[in-house]
Design an enzyme around this catalytic site. Structure first.
Site, PDB file in Angstrom:
ATOM      1  N   ARG A   9      -5.256 -10.405   7.799  1.00 52.44           N
ATOM      2  CA  ARG A   9      -6.434 -10.426   6.923  1.00 52.44           C
ATOM      3  C   ARG A   9      -6.514 -11.775   6.223  1.00 52.44           C
ATOM      4  NH1 ARG A   9      -6.441  -5.428   3.118  1.00 52.44           N
ATOM      5  NH2 ARG A   9      -6.955  -4.269   4.990  1.00 52.44           N
ATOM      6  N   CYS A  66     -10.310   8.501   7.509  1.00 52.28           N
ATOM      7  CA  CYS A  66      -9.347   9.264   6.710  1.00 52.28           C
ATOM      8  C   CYS A  66      -9.764   9.153   5.243  1.00 52.28           C
ATOM      9  CB  CYS A  66      -7.921   8.731   6.943  1.00 52.28           C
ATOM     10  SG  CYS A  66      -7.476   7.346   5.899  1.00 52.28           S
ATOM     11  N   CYS A 110     -11.764   3.350   2.849  1.00 51.04           N
ATOM     12  CA  CYS A 110     -11.937   1.903   3.061  1.00 51.04           C
ATOM     13  C   CYS A 110     -13.395   1.449   3.162  1.00 51.04           C
ATOM     14  CB  CYS A 110     -11.168   1.461   4.297  1.00 51.04           C
ATOM     15  SG  CYS A 110      -9.389   1.737   4.111  1.00 51.04           S
ATOM     16  N   ARG A 145      -5.930  -8.780  -4.726  1.00 53.24           N
ATOM     17  CA  ARG A 145      -6.358  -9.159  -3.380  1.00 53.24           C
ATOM     18  C   ARG A 145      -7.634  -9.994  -3.405  1.00 53.24           C
ATOM     19  NH1 ARG A 145      -5.093  -4.015   0.314  1.00 53.24           N
ATOM     20  NH2 ARG A 145      -2.877  -3.796  -0.204  1.00 53.24           N
ATOM     21  N   LYS A 150      -1.525  -1.933  -4.892  1.00 51.39           N
ATOM     22  CA  LYS A 150      -2.605  -2.891  -4.654  1.00 51.39           C
ATOM     23  C   LYS A 150      -3.536  -2.978  -5.870  1.00 51.39           C
ATOM     24  CE  LYS A 150      -4.187  -0.675  -0.947  1.00 51.39           C
ATOM     25  NZ  LYS A 150      -5.028  -0.004   0.077  1.00 51.39           N
ATOM     26  N   CYS A 178      -5.922   1.345  13.275  1.00 55.69           N
ATOM     27  CA  CYS A 178      -5.426   1.805  11.983  1.00 55.69           C
ATOM     28  C   CYS A 178      -4.436   2.957  12.148  1.00 55.69           C
ATOM     29  CB  CYS A 178      -6.593   2.250  11.100  1.00 55.69           C
ATOM     30  SG  CYS A 178      -5.982   2.887   9.532  1.00 55.69           S
ATOM     31  N   CYS A 206     -15.362   2.168   8.362  1.00 53.77           N
ATOM     32  CA  CYS A 206     -14.068   1.470   8.363  1.00 53.77           C
ATOM     33  C   CYS A 206     -13.580   1.310   9.792  1.00 53.77           C
ATOM     34  CB  CYS A 206     -13.055   2.270   7.564  1.00 53.77           C
ATOM     35  SG  CYS A 206     -12.516   3.743   8.449  1.00 53.77           S
ATOM     36  N   LYS A 252      -7.505  -4.640  -7.104  1.00 53.79           N
ATOM     37  CA  LYS A 252      -8.738  -5.208  -6.560  1.00 53.79           C
ATOM     38  C   LYS A 252      -9.704  -5.629  -7.661  1.00 53.79           C
ATOM     39  CE  LYS A 252      -8.303  -2.607  -2.314  1.00 53.79           C
ATOM     40  NZ  LYS A 252      -8.892  -1.623  -1.404  1.00 53.79           N
TER      41      LYS A 252
END
Ligand code: SRM
Ligand code: SF4
Length: 572
Positions: A79, A479, A483, A148, A212, A440, A434, A214
């Site tokens: 990424r 899922c 995302c 991120r 994480k 994934c 996503c 954001k």
């Protein structure tokens, strides 16, 4: 600063890993040198995330390889951070070249304005990362328990303050970037640092964040970055054409787990207002409070949204104020209108032209009948402005000069890149999925490979109902991790198992209200029968200007859930 007076809970495994990693080195270098396997060690795969790298395997051929007793078909997803989503045509050309040299000949434009490469094998990993850095982009902190890629409204036509706000998002990105020299050392052949003493992480410390993190920046009325879905947000407040500061939001997030009510999507709270001069310090303060008070014992409860939810936003604001040493003022009025992109041509305040193109689910690739990747490459070769990745997985060919416009228009026509050729409805233009299968590792159902077909089938109903030009936000994920921010879709699909989805309805068109579960475990083949009648009823019964999400609540399909506190800041 002490986080809690309770007896200490057992720390999550990743906490030990971070502490022992020598500022994110682990044994990554040794693992890269071992070509007897296409994989890295389990511990190193956790650490490479901080370097923007995920180990994956091709799930389409997993069973076949298991039968043949072969190792999984390992490869790496990389990424690339693009703060604010803005890159140069040269950088676009480099991303295109790297994808065609080392990856799977596609580029994924992500829901957070970054590039993703898929399918890079271990022996090509180091060279790929090095060449990304040669293009003056990087992958550090694109993933991992750190701040991120910082997002920002990408459309420069919006207002005079846009450049200032974009610069702010890039400054946040710089100020919250990890300082470890491990990245340089491993991927760019930097000097080996002999002792941990030489590395320092003034903001994060040795164990970085619990999870994480954001950050986004938005300029109302556009909420294309979905500000309420993120840990930390800055809403630009413009008075008399001048940026006077930002309302600060904290505690948003999408991820949840099926059948675990302790996990849930949450909209961010508006915490207050700060001036442009204070804003970087406030960002640091929010990160530091989460560093010290976030839950390090349970990774399912470790995001900032749970810290804010557990303690309340007033408590959180007080902690931030203690850290930054000044008061955060009451929030100022603001109003968002929508979360979508402005497709087609727009004129910038700088007198330049900007063209927003629909990229289905952000996947840039060539197929036998549609040479999208080649077309964009040819545009990049002649373009003297910039490329802007949107938070809806689309692309803006930005800052096109009068002189270049005819040439670019010709290429758009030659390669069939215009929106009209490929997205005939407002539903498709506002669709987002996503990645999911086959790369994934967490996908329970298809998403990117399936949503275009499903939208096609729903478009038949949409056309019959006369809703061709109506924007309806439709999002899918494979899922419940969220995302593609499915819980903010007026229609949301969340994968349960192969071919089955939970269907959500009723999110706010402006991104200020979560949707709600309408029906569980719906089979693919039943989706159109389920939604068709609702769409038809909407066409017949909607009130003037009523949005699809609002209608599904008024008509009683779902009940409204928490609304981000936008309404009472901006009465009208
Ligand atoms: Fe995500 C994990 C893809 C945006 C919530 N996400 C993943 C991984 C890395 C799977 C994994 O951990 O093994 C996926 C890689 C798939 C692949 O093959 O590429 C993945 N996430 C993506 C992207 C590429 C989706 C896309 O199609 O665009 C987006 C990359 C963004 C970027 O450039 O940084 C992406 N992920 C998001 C968003 C949306 C956003 O941030 O605006 C969310 C919801 C917001 C949030 O964070 O709450 C999101 N991803 C997650 C989660 C759930 C986190 C949680 O709090 O529970 C996971 C799983 C995890 O962290 O454990 C996850
Ligand atoms: Fe994978 Fe789930 Fe994220 Fe989709 S939502 S990319 S399936 S983790």
């Amino acid at each position: 600063m002490s986080a809690s007076t309770d007896s200490p809970k057992k720390l999550a495994k990743n906490e030990g890993l971070k502490t022992e990693s020598n500022f994110l080195r682990g044994t990554i270098l040794e693992g890269l040198a071992d070509l007897s396997t296409g994989a890295l060690s389990d511990d190193d795969t956790q650490l490479t995330k901080f370097h923007g790298i995920y180990q994956q395997d091709d799930r389409d051929i997993r069973a076949e390889r298991r039968k043949k007793k072969l190792e999984k078909a390992f490869s790496f997803m990389v990424r690339v951070r693009v703060p604010g989503g803005v890159c140069t045509p040269q950088q676009w050309l480099e991303m295109d070249r790297l994808s065609n040299t080392y990856a799977n000949h596609t580029l994924k434009l992500t829901t957070r304005q970054a590039f993703q490469f898929h399918g890079i094998i271990k022996s090509n990993l180091k060279t790929s990362i090095k060449e990304i850095n040669d293009a003056l982009l990087d992958t550090l902190a694109a993933c991992g328990d750190v701040n991120r890629n910082v997002m920002c409204n990408p459309n420069p036509y919006l207002s005079e303050v846009h450049a200032e706000v974009l610069k702010f998002s890039q400054d946040i990105s710089d100020s919250l970037s990890p300082q470890t020299s491990a990245y340089h050392e491993i991927w760019l052949d930097g000097e080996k640092v002999q002792s941990t003493e030489q590395d320092e992480e003034p903001i994060y410390g040795k164990t970085y964040l619990p999870r994480k993190f954001k950050t986004v920046v938005a300029v109302p009325p556009s909420n294309d970055v979905d500000i309420f879905a993120h840990c930390l947000g800055f809403i630009a407040i413009v008075e008399d054409g001048k940026l006077v500061g930002y309302n600060v939001t904290v505690g948003g997030g999408m991820g949840m787990h099926h059948n675990n009510e302790k996990t849930f999507p949450r909209l961010a709270d508006v915490m207050g207002f700060c001036t442009p001069e204070q804003a970087l310090k406030v960002a640091e303060g929010v990160v530091v409070i989460q560093r010290d008070y976030g839950d390090r014992s349970d990774r399912k409860h470790a995001r900032l949204k749970y810290t804010v939810d557990d303690h309340g936003v007033d408590w959180f604001r007080e902690r931030v104020e203690e850290y930054v040493g000044f008061k955060i003022e009451p929030a100022r009025p603001f109003k968002f209108e929508d979360t979508g992109d402005r497709f087609g041509w727009t004129e910038g305040v700088d007198g330049k032209h900007h063209l927003t193109l629909y990229i289905p689910n952000g996947r840039v690739k060539d197929t036998p009948d549609f040479k999208m990747m080649t077309g964009l490459r040819e545009i990049a070769k002649v373009h003297d402005g910039d490329f802007r990745l949107t938070a809806n997985q689309n692309i803006i060919i930005g800052s096109i000069s009068d002189e270049k416009k005819p040439e670019i228009e010709k290429l758009i026509a030659e390669y069939g890149l215009d929106n009209e050729s490929r997205a005939k409805t407002g539903l498709r233009l506002n669709s987002m999925a996503c990645v999911a299968l086959p790369t994934c590792g967490l996908a329970l159902a298809e998403s990117e490979r399936y949503l275009p077909d499903l939208v096609g089938r729903l478009e038949t109903v949409i056309e019959e109902a006369g809703l061709r030009d109506d924007a309806i936000v439709i999002r899918m994920t494979g899922c419940p991790n969220g995302c593609a921010r499915p819980y903010l879709g007026e229609i949301g699909f969340v994968g349960r198992s192969p071919g089955k989805y939970n269907v959500y309805l009723g999110a706010g068109f402006d991104g200020s209200r979560l949707n709600k579960l309408y029906q569980e475990n719906v089979k693919e083949e039943d989706i159109v029968d389920l939604l068709g009648p609702i769409i038809q009823r909407y066409a017949k019964e909607r009130e003037e200007g009523e949005r699809f999400g609002d209608f599904t609540i008024r008509a009683g399909y779902v009940k409204a859930v928490k609304v981000a506190r936008t309404d009472w800041w901006a009465p009208n």
